[in-house]
Write an enzyme that holds these catalytic residues in place. Structure first.
Site, mmCIF file in Angstrom:
data_model
loop_
_atom_site.group_PDB
_atom_site.id
_atom_site.type_symbol
_atom_site.label_atom_id
_atom_site.label_comp_id
_atom_site.label_asym_id
_atom_site.label_seq_id
_atom_site.Cartn_x
_atom_site.Cartn_y
_atom_site.Cartn_z
ATOM 1 N N ASN A 1 -1.285 7.111 6.739
ATOM 2 C CA ASN A 1 -2.056 6.187 5.877
ATOM 3 C C ASN A 1 -1.476 5.354 4.989
ATOM 4 O OD1 ASN A 1 -4.528 5.608 4.763
ATOM 5 N ND2 ASN A 1 -5.287 7.630 4.355
ATOM 6 N N CYS A 2 -1.838 4.074 4.957
ATOM 7 C CA CYS A 2 -1.106 3.304 4.147
ATOM 8 C C CYS A 2 -1.824 2.513 3.135
ATOM 9 C CB CYS A 2 -0.058 2.292 4.650
ATOM 10 S SG CYS A 2 0.986 3.157 5.925
ATOM 11 N N VAL A 3 -3.052 3.222 2.836
ATOM 12 C CA VAL A 3 -4.103 2.632 1.827
ATOM 13 C C VAL A 3 -3.524 2.728 0.399
ATOM 14 C CG1 VAL A 3 -5.492 4.542 1.584
ATOM 15 C CG2 VAL A 3 -6.261 2.402 1.695
ATOM 16 N N GLN B 1 0.869 -1.239 -0.016
ATOM 17 C CA GLN B 1 0.093 0.095 0.124
ATOM 18 C C GLN B 1 0.750 1.059 -0.073
ATOM 19 O OE1 GLN B 1 -2.831 -0.853 3.029
ATOM 20 N NE2 GLN B 1 -4.227 -1.520 1.494
ATOM 21 N N LEU C 1 -3.429 0.977 10.110
ATOM 22 C CA LEU C 1 -2.692 1.678 9.088
ATOM 23 C C LEU C 1 -3.422 2.520 7.943
ATOM 24 C CD1 LEU C 1 0.375 -0.620 8.875
ATOM 25 C CD2 LEU C 1 0.271 1.392 10.018
#
Lengths: 428, 348
Positions: free
Chosen positions: A241-243, A112, A209
């Site tokens: 954010n790790c999307v 991500q 996350l």
């Protein structure tokens, strides 16, 4: 609340022995930056590099992008809760290094984080091919838990962004922009005849996350609330954010939120922009119902006639977007939604996970599943093998010659749901 | 050198005959036949019609798989650069055949395939996503416009030019979402749209919302104790080894499997075919997705009369709505025929 943005136009970026600004060229004291970051014992290794517009350079996996800013005057400091104390920001004067960015790289979740190409076909899809990027590459100490790694990278980006602006504080701004909205008692009677409009700003808060912070508070723990748009410009909202890279809002895009800018641009002319409501995108049904009802209630209390609603992420948050829309329209407000699409690589599938008939005015940031071939680059900064596992990539996406066949999903900021880009989608 | 085009037409336009000759099997002829003449003229020097494949509409409809395979083989033998089928106007079976041929050609041969139909031809809905369909009139009276339109589209595709909007190019909307760059940012477009919406002025949404099928729930069972209940799942539970190869995503089929011999499902008897979730817990204990264990207990307790002897299963992971709708209709028909009173649907 009145805020002046003192913008210095950055037209070059170099590494050197002292951080200084001359004729638009920012020189960065590499040693000072490294020393500052190495005080964090969570990093085994830190590397600093530079990527300029037009260069044959690829940066991956990109975690966050931050614009260098610091306060010149006024209460508080930028990134309250992280750099500054939790003092209210958004008034006074703020220095902006316009055209520069701090890009953080880390292999936190692997799948991500994103790609930024400084030239070639991929460059057109990311706003950060156009900025002079100071790239920080973080290798964690062995066994560091992912949440700690994320937190370390996040804070490091803010520290360096703040450091760069602070180091050139005395430089003269090329442009000064001022942003001001009056208190509600004045706003309610101002601009007679123009419709009152607010911005409903959805923050990614699915957790694990997928997090956003407001004055240092995890957004999944907030009840929807009011924020002055100027506070956002001072970094009151930051990304943790790790999307998927294409539609997560980097800290840079929060600082420069284009919806806020566009509403200010029409304020007093076509609309009466009265303020901003932030809400979250939690995963439980009770949270979704509570937040959407509460956010729409705040808009009703303000008596606004129109709402721009921007989403962050896709799939699960589509339900929050639709709930916000339906409740606002049913309360008599007119809405325009900003989202992006997952219509499949061929564009043949349904684009959103939820829909309602009230959502009759939608702006799209593009179909994130569309494929793009990214040619090999001369230089790769970061950890290139991670392309095989990032969202939008797949095993084999990284070819032997260094080229990549990926979905736009993998490109940082490509289908921004803050409406940062100039991409749209049509039906053929 | 000009491009090589194969033309597909039905028995009627080939001059073989009408309904009485609709059962003729596929046939390959060199050069042009019937409307192929007009097509050749419209293609000009850039492309030539090298051969024509003819098939009866009835034969095609009754022998779908074999006819498609045989026609594909004939087309392949001509080594073409593109295929044009029809125009079929509003002829339903002809449209379906022309659409199916075009879809198979693009999928199997990877070359451009263009047909022409009236928008209400049933072949349009079936093949609009997989074939380029020129918009035509409802009968052969529209031939003089239809053929040049098809020729224009196929030439454009042969030149590897991207097609413009359906309105500008004269083809029927394929329902495919395509990205493009605009002059203004999404945020500016959104505010502009809101200003217009508030002023009651016209605006165009960039994503028309799909209409979801809402199914009103039936009234509750009156007599649970005498009810036969079936289990149906989109969670992908199937006999170990996935005998019918249900796809891990974008499923094109469902399976129906016996339950008579099972008091519960185990890791050695069943597994999931689903590729959209962490399968660990479903594979360890498939009852978590298809609750046969609990159903058997309740059956023994007499809560309801009988667990239906089979379960239906598919994978709900990026599965096109059109497929899901078809599965649902077929499964419901079978359950109804077997006198099932109620169904428990499980998802993941």
């Amino acid at each position: 609340m009145r805020l002046e943005l003192h913008k210095i136009s950055i037209t070059g970026l170099e590494l050197g022995s002292v951080t200084a600004l001359k004729g638009g060229v920012l020189t960065v004291d590499e040693k000072a930056v490294l020393e500052m970051l190495r005080t964090d014992s969570r990093f085994a290794e830190v590397a600093v590099d530079v990527a300029r517009p037009g260069e044959r350079t690829r940066i991956t996996p990109v975690k966050d992008v931050v614009q260098p800013r610091c306060k010149l005057e006024g209460p508080g400091e930028v990134f309250p809760g992280f750099i500054g104390d939790v003092e209210t920001v958004g008034s006074g004067k703020t220095l902006v290094l316009d055209g520069a960015a701090v890009v953080t790289c880390g292999q936190i979740v692997g799948f991500q984080e994103g790609i930024v190409d400084m030239s070639g076909p991929g460059a057109a899809y990311t706003p950060f091919s156009g900025t002079f990027n100071l790239v920080l590459v973080f290798t964690p100490v062995e066994g560091l838990e992912k949440h700690d790694y994320e937190s370390a990278c996040r804070t490091a980006g803010f520290r360096v962004a703040h450091y760069l602006a602070s180091a050139v504080k005395t430089a003269r701004a090329d442009v000064v922009e001022s942003y001001e909205l009056p208190p509600f008692n004045v706003a309610m009677t101002a601009h007679a005849g123009l419709p009152k409009v607010a911005y409903l700003y959805m923050l990614q808060s699915q957790g694990l996350l997928h997090d956003t912070y407001v004055y240092g508070v995890d957004a999944k723990r907030i009840i929807p609330t009011l924020i002055h748009p100027n506070e956002v410009m001072d970094g009151a909202i930051v990304s943790g954010n790790c999307v998927s890279a294409c539609d997560k809002n980097s800290t840079f895009s929060h600082q420069n939120n284009p919806v806020i800018r566009a509403l200010y641009a029409r304020h007093g002319r076509d609309i009466n922009f009265v303020g901003c409501i932030i809400t979250n995108e939690n995963v439980t049904l009770a949270d979704k119902k509570r937040s959407s009802s509460y956010a729409v209630k705040l808009a009703s209390m303000l008596g606004v006639e129109g709402l721009i609603i921007s989403e962050e992420g896709f799939g699960n948050p589509d339900t929050d977007l639709i709930m916000n829309c339906r409740k606002a329209e049913n309360s008599g407000m007119k809405t325009v939604l900003i989202t992006d699409e997952y219509a499949g690589r061929d564009g043949a599938s349904q684009s959103l996970a939820d829909a309602c008939k009230e959502a009759d005015a939608v702006v799209t940031g593009g179909n994130a599943n569309e494929m793009i071939l990214l040619p090999p680059m001369e230089k790769v900064i970061g950890f290139p093998t991670f392309v095989n596992v990032i969202a939008g990539g797949y095993e084999g996406a990284l070819r032997e010659d260094g080229s990549l066949l990926v979905e736009l999903q993998a490109i940082t900021g490509a289908t921004s749901e803050l409406g940062f880009s100039r991409i749209s989608t049509c039906t053929k | 050198m000009s491009f090589r085009v194969v033309h597909y037409i039905n028995q009627f336009f080939a001059g073989i005959g009408g309904e009485d000759k609709a059962d003729v099997p596929p046939e390959l002829r060199q050069g042009v036949v019937g409307p192929g003449q007009a097509l050749a003229a419209a293609l000009g020097s850039e492309a030539q019609v090298v051969a024509t494949v003819i098939c009866g509409d009835g034969y095609f409809a009754e022998n779908l798989e074999k006819a498609t395979a045989d026609i594909l083989q004939m087309i392949r033998s001509c080594n073409p650069d593109a295929v044009v089928a029809g125009p079929a106007f509003n002829a339903g079976r002809y449209g379906t055949a022309a659409g199916a041929v075009c879809a198979a050609v693009s999928k199997e041969l990877g070359i451009p395939a263009v047909t022409g139909m009236y928008p209400e031809n049933p072949g349009v809905d079936m093949f609009r996503k997989s074939a380029v369909i020129a918009k035509t009139a409802d009968s052969a009276r529209g031939m003089k416009d239809a053929v040049p339109a098809m020729a224009r589209l196929v030439l454009k595709l042969l030149r590897k030019e991207e097609l413009g909007s359906p309105e500008a190019e004269g083809y029927l909307e394929q329902g495919l979402r395509k990205n493009f760059f605009t002059d203004v940012t999404g945020a500016e477009r959104a505010v502009e749209m809101l200003v217009n919406k508030l002023a009651g002025k016209p605006f165009v949404t960039e994503y028309p919302m799909p209409v979801f099928d809402r199914v009103a729930p039936n009234p509750p069972l009156k007599d649970l104790a005498n009810a036969t209940i079936a289990l149906v799942t989109s969670g992908g539970i199937c006999p170990k080894g996935n005998p019918d190869h249900i796809e891990a995503s974008s499923a094109t089929k469902y399976g129906e499997y016996g339950l008579e011999e099972f008091d519960l499902l185990t890791a050695s008897s069943h597994e999931t075919a689903h590729g959209g979730y962490d399968p660990t817990y479903a594979n360890n204990d498939p009852n978590r997705v298809l609750p046969v264990d609990v159903m058997r207990e309740m059956e023994k307790e007499g809560v309801f009369k009988k667990l239906y002897g089979k379960f239906f299963t598919t994978v709900g992971n990026g599965t096109p709505v059109a497929n899901a709708k078809r599965f649902g209709a077929e499964i419901a028909a079978k359950l109804k025929k077997d006198g099932v009173d109620a169904v428990i649907l499980t998802s993941t």
